[in-house]
Design a protein around this motif. Structure first.
Motif, PDB file in Angstrom:
ATOM      1  N   SER A 172      89.539 -13.099 -16.535  1.00 39.01           N
ATOM      2  CA  SER A 172      90.739 -13.849 -16.886  1.00 39.01           C
ATOM      3  C   SER A 172      90.432 -14.916 -17.932  1.00 39.01           C
ATOM      4  O   SER A 172      91.208 -15.115 -18.883  1.00 39.01           O
ATOM      5  CB  SER A 172      91.331 -14.513 -15.630  1.00 39.01           C
ATOM      6  OG  SER A 172      91.734 -13.529 -14.694  1.00 39.01           O
ATOM      7  N   ALA A 173      89.300 -15.601 -17.775  1.00 36.57           N
ATOM      8  CA  ALA A 173      88.924 -16.641 -18.737  1.00 36.57           C
ATOM      9  C   ALA A 173      88.670 -16.057 -20.121  1.00 36.57           C
ATOM     10  O   ALA A 173      89.042 -16.645 -21.139  1.00 36.57           O
ATOM     11  CB  ALA A 173      87.679 -17.382 -18.232  1.00 36.57           C
TER      12      ALA A 173
ATOM     13  N   MET B 269      81.643 -18.481 -12.091  1.00 40.94           N
ATOM     14  CA  MET B 269      82.832 -17.628 -11.938  1.00 40.94           C
ATOM     15  C   MET B 269      82.450 -16.258 -11.400  1.00 40.94           C
ATOM     16  O   MET B 269      81.382 -15.721 -11.720  1.00 40.94           O
ATOM     17  CB  MET B 269      83.537 -17.442 -13.289  1.00 40.94           C
ATOM     18  CG  MET B 269      84.038 -18.715 -13.927  1.00 40.94           C
ATOM     19  SD  MET B 269      84.860 -18.339 -15.511  1.00 40.94           S
ATOM     20  CE  MET B 269      85.204 -19.996 -16.118  1.00 40.94           C
ATOM     21  N   ASN B 270      83.340 -15.690 -10.586  1.00 40.33           N
ATOM     22  CA  ASN B 270      83.135 -14.290 -10.196  1.00 40.33           C
ATOM     23  C   ASN B 270      83.670 -13.388 -11.306  1.00 40.33           C
ATOM     24  O   ASN B 270      84.197 -13.858 -12.309  1.00 40.33           O
ATOM     25  CB  ASN B 270      83.800 -13.971  -8.849  1.00 40.33           C
ATOM     26  CG  ASN B 270      85.314 -14.186  -8.879  1.00 40.33           C
ATOM     27  OD1 ASN B 270      85.966 -13.975  -9.901  1.00 40.33           O
ATOM     28  ND2 ASN B 270      85.872 -14.603  -7.745  1.00 40.33           N
TER      29      ASN B 270
ATOM     30  N   ASP C 124      86.289 -11.335 -11.620  1.00 41.39           N
ATOM     31  CA  ASP C 124      87.712 -11.392 -11.952  1.00 41.39           C
ATOM     32  C   ASP C 124      88.071 -12.694 -12.657  1.00 41.39           C
ATOM     33  O   ASP C 124      88.872 -12.714 -13.599  1.00 41.39           O
ATOM     34  CB  ASP C 124      88.555 -11.226 -10.684  1.00 41.39           C
ATOM     35  CG  ASP C 124      88.427  -9.830 -10.089  1.00 41.39           C
ATOM     36  OD1 ASP C 124      88.072  -8.911 -10.854  1.00 41.39           O
ATOM     37  OD2 ASP C 124      88.680  -9.663  -8.887  1.00 41.39           O
ATOM     38  N   GLU C 125      87.490 -13.810 -12.195  1.00 39.75           N
ATOM     39  CA  GLU C 125      87.740 -15.105 -12.839  1.00 39.75           C
ATOM     40  C   GLU C 125      87.215 -15.110 -14.266  1.00 39.75           C
ATOM     41  O   GLU C 125      87.850 -15.637 -15.185  1.00 39.75           O
ATOM     42  CB  GLU C 125      87.082 -16.232 -12.032  1.00 39.75           C
ATOM     43  CG  GLU C 125      87.727 -16.473 -10.676  1.00 39.75           C
ATOM     44  CD  GLU C 125      86.923 -17.425  -9.809  1.00 39.75           C
ATOM     45  OE1 GLU C 125      87.496 -18.018  -8.879  1.00 39.75           O
ATOM     46  OE2 GLU C 125      85.697 -17.575 -10.079  1.00 39.75           O
TER      47      GLU C 125
ATOM     48  N   ARG D  47      80.812 -20.603 -16.845  1.00 42.62           N
ATOM     49  CA  ARG D  47      80.937 -19.163 -16.576  1.00 42.62           C
ATOM     50  C   ARG D  47      79.988 -18.680 -15.479  1.00 42.62           C
ATOM     51  O   ARG D  47      80.253 -17.690 -14.804  1.00 42.62           O
ATOM     52  CB  ARG D  47      80.696 -18.363 -17.865  1.00 42.62           C
ATOM     53  CG  ARG D  47      79.377 -18.634 -18.541  1.00 42.62           C
ATOM     54  CD  ARG D  47      79.251 -17.858 -19.857  1.00 42.62           C
ATOM     55  NE  ARG D  47      77.991 -18.086 -20.524  1.00 42.62           N
ATOM     56  CZ  ARG D  47      77.760 -19.074 -21.361  1.00 42.62           C
ATOM     57  NH1 ARG D  47      78.726 -19.953 -21.631  1.00 42.62           N
ATOM     58  NH2 ARG D  47      76.580 -19.225 -21.927  1.00 42.62           N
TER      59      ARG D  47
END
Length: 296
Positions: A286-287, A279-280, A282-283, A276
């Motif tokens: 979504s995750a 991740m940015n 938005d990513e 995590r």
């Protein structure tokens, strides 16, 4: 179990369903009695005859409506009940509308309806199912406690809910009510863009359980602190009015994005999402959604 506050029948077409009305909400407001400052003397209100100064029994009180200078027409409670539509015992549906057509400003208070006897459960359940399937609200009127109400009858998880609605002439026109209204002021394009970004960054699902009455909790704490002689915690002053609108919007967007990223990080940690930190926002969002779906 709660007690019903009204009983009668739902009526539409040739169908009549005996029902009882229950309040769907409850008030958690902390209520106070009144005392004279510096004493422990309660302040009480009495129904007093203004001419004799004597207290009057509730049963001896009638209503009076002023029709002229000092002239009143007196009306008995039985006379009001006698002219009530349906003798106050019928919720008369006049038609059905789409719920989305009703402006939220019209909604006043919600009640639950229940069949008065088990034998009336079948037509009651049928009406609830039909309203849910058609996604419609039955517009009806009925009289309760000396007032006629416009109402919307809808289905809520197999139960009939009745919302009292304000009549059109009970809703004030803001242009006739408010002292100050923006006029002739169009927002700059960059301000509108930044305000829209702020709204988008603060968009969230509607979960009523996430919200609590914090003021009532603080009132209860104030009472307990005073009872135990503890120091009273004072709230911070409200923020000053905005002067540099664009700068305030920019800082609001950045702050909300950081806060949201932090909340997503916490949710990802609780769901055991790996990687995590790379991740940015938005990513990560979504995750978190995918992991939440799998967990449910």
């Amino acid at each position: 179990m709660a007690r019903s506050i009204w009983s009668g029948s739902i009526s539409f077409g040739l169908v009549t369903i005996p029902v009882a009305l229950f309040s769907a909400t409850e008030d958690h407001t902390v209520h106070f009695n009144q005392f004279e400052r510096g004493t422990s003397d309660r302040i009480r209100y009495q129904r007093v005859n203004e001419r004799t100064g004597k207290e009057v029994a509730y049963d001896d009180i009638v209503r009076g409506h002023q029709v002229g200078d000092g002239e009143y027409v007196l009306v008995e409670p039985d006379e009001l009940a006698a002219i009530a539509p349906g003798r106050s015992k019928s919720i008369e549906i006049t038609g059905f509308v789409d719920l989305a057509e009703i402006d939220p400003i019209h909604f006043q208070k919600t009640y639950w309806l229940a069949p008065t006897k088990e034998e009336y459960g079948r037509p009651y359940a049928l009406l609830a199912a039909a309203l849910a399937k058609a996604n419609r609200v039955g517009i009806a009127s009925f009289v309760m406690r000396g007032k006629q109400y416009l109402t919307g009858l809808r289905a809520e998880d197999g139960v009939l809910a009745l919302d009292t609605l304000y009549y059109a002439d009970e809703i004030r026109d803001p242009r006739e009510t408010l002292d100050t209204l923006p006029s002739g002021t169009r927002p700059h394009a960059n301000e509108l863009k930044m305000a829209t970004q702020l709204i988008e960054s603060m968009t969230m699902p509607w979960r009523p359980r996430d919200f609590r009455d914090t003021y009532t909790r603080k009132v209860r704490k104030l009472i307990e602190d005073k009872r135990k002689g503890r120091e009273i915690t004072v709230e911070a002053e409200p923020p000053e009015p905005t002067t540099d609108l664009l700068e305030a919007l920019r800082r609001s967007v950045e702050s909300t994005r950081r806060q949201t990223k932090s909340e997503l990080d916490e949710a990802a940690r609780e769901l055991g999402i790996k990687g995590r930190s790379k991740m940015n926002r938005d990513e990560l969002a979504s995750a978190v959604k995918r992991a939440a779906r799998k967990a449910s």
